[in-house]
Design a protein around this motif. Structure first.
Motif, short mmCIF file in Angstrom:
data_model
loop_
_atom_site.label_atom_id
_atom_site.label_comp_id
_atom_site.label_asym_id
_atom_site.label_seq_id
_atom_site.Cartn_x
_atom_site.Cartn_y
_atom_site.Cartn_z
N TYR A 1 24.27 46.77 29.40
CA TYR A 1 25.35 47.53 28.79
C TYR A 1 26.07 48.37 29.85
O TYR A 1 27.28 48.50 29.85
CB TYR A 1 24.83 48.47 27.70
CG TYR A 1 24.41 47.80 26.42
CD1 TYR A 1 24.34 48.52 25.24
CD2 TYR A 1 24.06 46.45 26.37
CE1 TYR A 1 23.95 47.94 24.04
CE2 TYR A 1 23.67 45.85 25.19
CZ TYR A 1 23.61 46.61 24.03
OH TYR A 1 23.21 46.03 22.85
N GLY A 2 25.27 48.91 30.77
CA GLY A 2 25.86 49.71 31.85
C GLY A 2 26.81 48.87 32.68
O GLY A 2 27.94 49.27 32.97
N ALA A 3 26.34 47.68 33.04
CA ALA A 3 27.17 46.77 33.85
C ALA A 3 28.41 46.34 33.09
O ALA A 3 29.52 46.33 33.64
CB ALA A 3 26.34 45.55 34.26
N GLU A 4 28.25 46.01 31.82
CA GLU A 4 29.40 45.57 31.04
C GLU A 4 30.41 46.70 30.86
O GLU A 4 31.63 46.48 30.91
CB GLU A 4 28.95 45.04 29.66
CG GLU A 4 30.10 44.38 28.92
CD GLU A 4 29.73 43.78 27.57
OE1 GLU A 4 28.53 43.55 27.32
OE2 GLU A 4 30.67 43.56 26.78
N ALA A 5 29.90 47.92 30.67
CA ALA A 5 30.82 49.07 30.53
C ALA A 5 31.65 49.24 31.80
O ALA A 5 32.85 49.51 31.74
CB ALA A 5 30.03 50.34 30.23
N LEU A 6 30.99 49.07 32.95
CA LEU A 6 31.73 49.20 34.21
C LEU A 6 32.78 48.09 34.34
O LEU A 6 33.93 48.34 34.70
CB LEU A 6 30.76 49.14 35.40
CG LEU A 6 29.93 50.39 35.66
CD1 LEU A 6 28.90 50.14 36.76
CD2 LEU A 6 30.80 51.59 36.04
N ASP A 7 32.37 46.84 34.04
CA ASP A 7 33.33 45.72 34.09
C ASP A 7 34.56 46.03 33.24
O ASP A 7 35.70 45.82 33.66
CB ASP A 7 32.68 44.44 33.51
CG ASP A 7 31.86 43.68 34.53
OD1 ASP A 7 30.98 42.89 34.11
OD2 ASP A 7 32.09 43.87 35.74
N ARG A 8 34.29 46.52 32.02
CA ARG A 8 35.40 46.79 31.10
C ARG A 8 36.25 47.97 31.60
O ARG A 8 37.47 47.98 31.45
CB ARG A 8 34.86 47.07 29.69
CG ARG A 8 34.44 45.79 29.00
CD ARG A 8 33.79 46.04 27.64
NE ARG A 8 33.41 44.76 27.04
CZ ARG A 8 34.20 44.04 26.24
NH1 ARG A 8 35.40 44.46 25.95
NH2 ARG A 8 33.77 42.88 25.74
N MET A 9 35.59 48.95 32.20
CA MET A 9 36.33 50.10 32.74
C MET A 9 37.26 49.64 33.86
O MET A 9 38.43 50.03 33.90
CB MET A 9 35.35 51.16 33.25
CG MET A 9 36.06 52.44 33.68
SD MET A 9 34.95 53.66 34.41
CE MET A 9 34.58 52.91 35.98
N PHE A 10 36.77 48.81 34.76
CA PHE A 10 37.61 48.34 35.87
C PHE A 10 38.77 47.50 35.36
O PHE A 10 39.88 47.55 35.91
CB PHE A 10 36.79 47.54 36.89
CG PHE A 10 35.77 48.34 37.62
CD1 PHE A 10 34.50 47.82 37.89
CD2 PHE A 10 36.05 49.63 38.07
CE1 PHE A 10 33.55 48.56 38.58
CE2 PHE A 10 35.10 50.38 38.75
CZ PHE A 10 33.84 49.84 39.01
N ALA A 11 38.52 46.71 34.30
CA ALA A 11 39.58 45.86 33.73
C ALA A 11 40.61 46.68 32.99
O ALA A 11 41.82 46.43 33.06
CB ALA A 11 38.97 44.81 32.79
N THR A 12 40.15 47.67 32.24
CA THR A 12 41.03 48.43 31.36
C THR A 12 41.73 49.57 32.09
O THR A 12 42.88 49.89 31.78
CB THR A 12 40.21 49.01 30.19
OG1 THR A 12 39.51 47.94 29.56
CG2 THR A 12 41.10 49.67 29.15
N TYR A 13 41.02 50.18 33.03
CA TYR A 13 41.57 51.34 33.75
C TYR A 13 41.47 51.07 35.24
O TYR A 13 40.56 51.58 35.92
CB TYR A 13 40.79 52.61 33.39
CG TYR A 13 40.63 52.84 31.90
CD1 TYR A 13 39.39 52.67 31.27
CD2 TYR A 13 41.71 53.22 31.11
CE1 TYR A 13 39.24 52.88 29.91
CE2 TYR A 13 41.56 53.43 29.74
CZ TYR A 13 40.32 53.26 29.15
OH TYR A 13 40.18 53.46 27.80
N PRO A 14 42.38 50.26 35.79
CA PRO A 14 42.25 49.81 37.18
C PRO A 14 42.16 50.96 38.20
O PRO A 14 41.57 50.77 39.26
CB PRO A 14 43.53 49.00 37.43
CG PRO A 14 44.13 48.74 36.11
CD PRO A 14 43.58 49.71 35.13
N GLN A 15 42.69 52.12 37.82
CA GLN A 15 42.64 53.24 38.77
C GLN A 15 41.19 53.65 39.07
O GLN A 15 40.90 54.26 40.09
CB GLN A 15 43.42 54.46 38.24
CG GLN A 15 42.86 55.13 37.00
CD GLN A 15 43.34 54.51 35.69
OE1 GLN A 15 43.76 53.34 35.65
NE2 GLN A 15 43.27 55.28 34.61
N THR A 16 40.26 53.31 38.18
CA THR A 16 38.86 53.69 38.41
C THR A 16 38.26 52.91 39.57
O THR A 16 37.24 53.32 40.14
CB THR A 16 38.00 53.45 37.15
OG1 THR A 16 38.13 52.08 36.74
CG2 THR A 16 38.43 54.37 36.00
#
Lengths: 142, 147
Positions: free
Chosen positions: A25-40
């Protein structure tokens, strides 16, 4: 904001249902964060941030472990995450706004994999918990 | 002007086609009032909002949720022209309703979670990214006429 007795019970319940999947879940949350909020991604210039990267998986595991640790010491998250709090203040200095973004993605991941667990009450408690963790991690920023 | 790629338009249209607007709208508004209880300040005349159960079952919440998400459907139909589409609603929310635009962002985030719980694995990262962009742009359009 303060976590009520119910909040704590709800959060412990979520993490107990998630069990060994926390790392994924941690990894998937990061993947989604990078996709959704590229500035991260600006905080990870040294990483391969493409979906499913080994570095993101490893980092997701670290993030998830910290959340599990906080849930297991929910009566004193500040003490449990003290070292992480120092790290974020002195070295990482991730702008506070980004914790909300990762929190949102973590909630999405929980919703996707455990929709029946995320009742409105549990959703509220988990959101509060993630805010509390973010507060602790940014507490020593200034 | 916001640019939408062909892929984004496809992700929006295909998901929206499967959304039950009444259920989803009711769920989203209900969760907004539960997860961020201070948002109840705008709904003093909605009757019983005293507990999550009361909120979810409240017929005014359900009806209003349906209304809000139906309006969202206008965004889906007018992706190239959101500011114009929401111009009057923006003025209304500013001048009559006095709603802090932050609330549009909060509702947008809640809607994403409702969609995630409903569509589970079909709510791919690309889907989430597109829809997060859409709710952000709708929030911006609704705040545009504020003064």
């Amino acid at each position: 904001m303060v976590l009520s007795g119910n909040d704590k019970t709800n959060v412990k319940g979520v993490f107990s249902k998630i069990g060994g999947h926390a790392e994924e879940y941690g990894a998937e949350a990061l993947d989604r964060m990078f996709a959704t909020y590229p500035q991260t991604k600006t905080y990870f210039p040294h990483f391969d941030v493409s979906p499913g990267s080994a570095q993101v998986k490893a980092h997701g595991k670290k993030v998830a472990s910290a959340l599990v640790e906080a849930a297991n010491h929910i009566d004193d998250i500040a003490t449990a995450l003290s070292k992480l709090s120092d790290l974020h203040a002195q070295k990482l200095r991730v702008d506070p706004v980004n914790f909300k973004l990762l929190g949102q993605c973590f909630l999405v991941v929980v919703a996707i994999h455990n929709p029946s667990v995320l009742t409105p009450e549990v959703h509220a408690s988990l959101d509060k918990f993630l805010c509390a963790v973010a507060s602790v991690l940014t507490a020593k920023y200034r | 002007m916001v640019h939408w790629s062909a892929e984004e338009k496809q992700l929006i249209a295909s998901l929206w086609g499967k959304v039950n607007v009444e259920e989803c709208g009711a769920e989203a508004l209900g969760r907004l009032l539960i997860v961020y209880p201070w948002t109840q300040r705008f709904f003093a005349n909605f009757g019983n909002l005293s507990s999550p159960t009361a909120i979810i079952g409240n017929p005014k919440v359900r009806a209003h949720g349906k209304k809000v998400l139906t309006s969202f459907g206008e965004a889906v139909k007018n992706l190239e022209n959101l500011k114009a589409t929401y111009s009057k609603l923006s003025e209304l929310h500013c001048e009559k309703l006095h709603v802090d635009p932050e609330n549009f962002r909060l509702l947008g985030d809640i809607l994403i979670i409702v969609l995630a719980a409903h569509f589970t694995k079909d709510f791919t990262p690309a889907c989430q990214a597109t829809w997060q962009k859409l709710v952000g742009v709708v929030a911006h359009a609704l705040a545009y006429k504020y003064h």
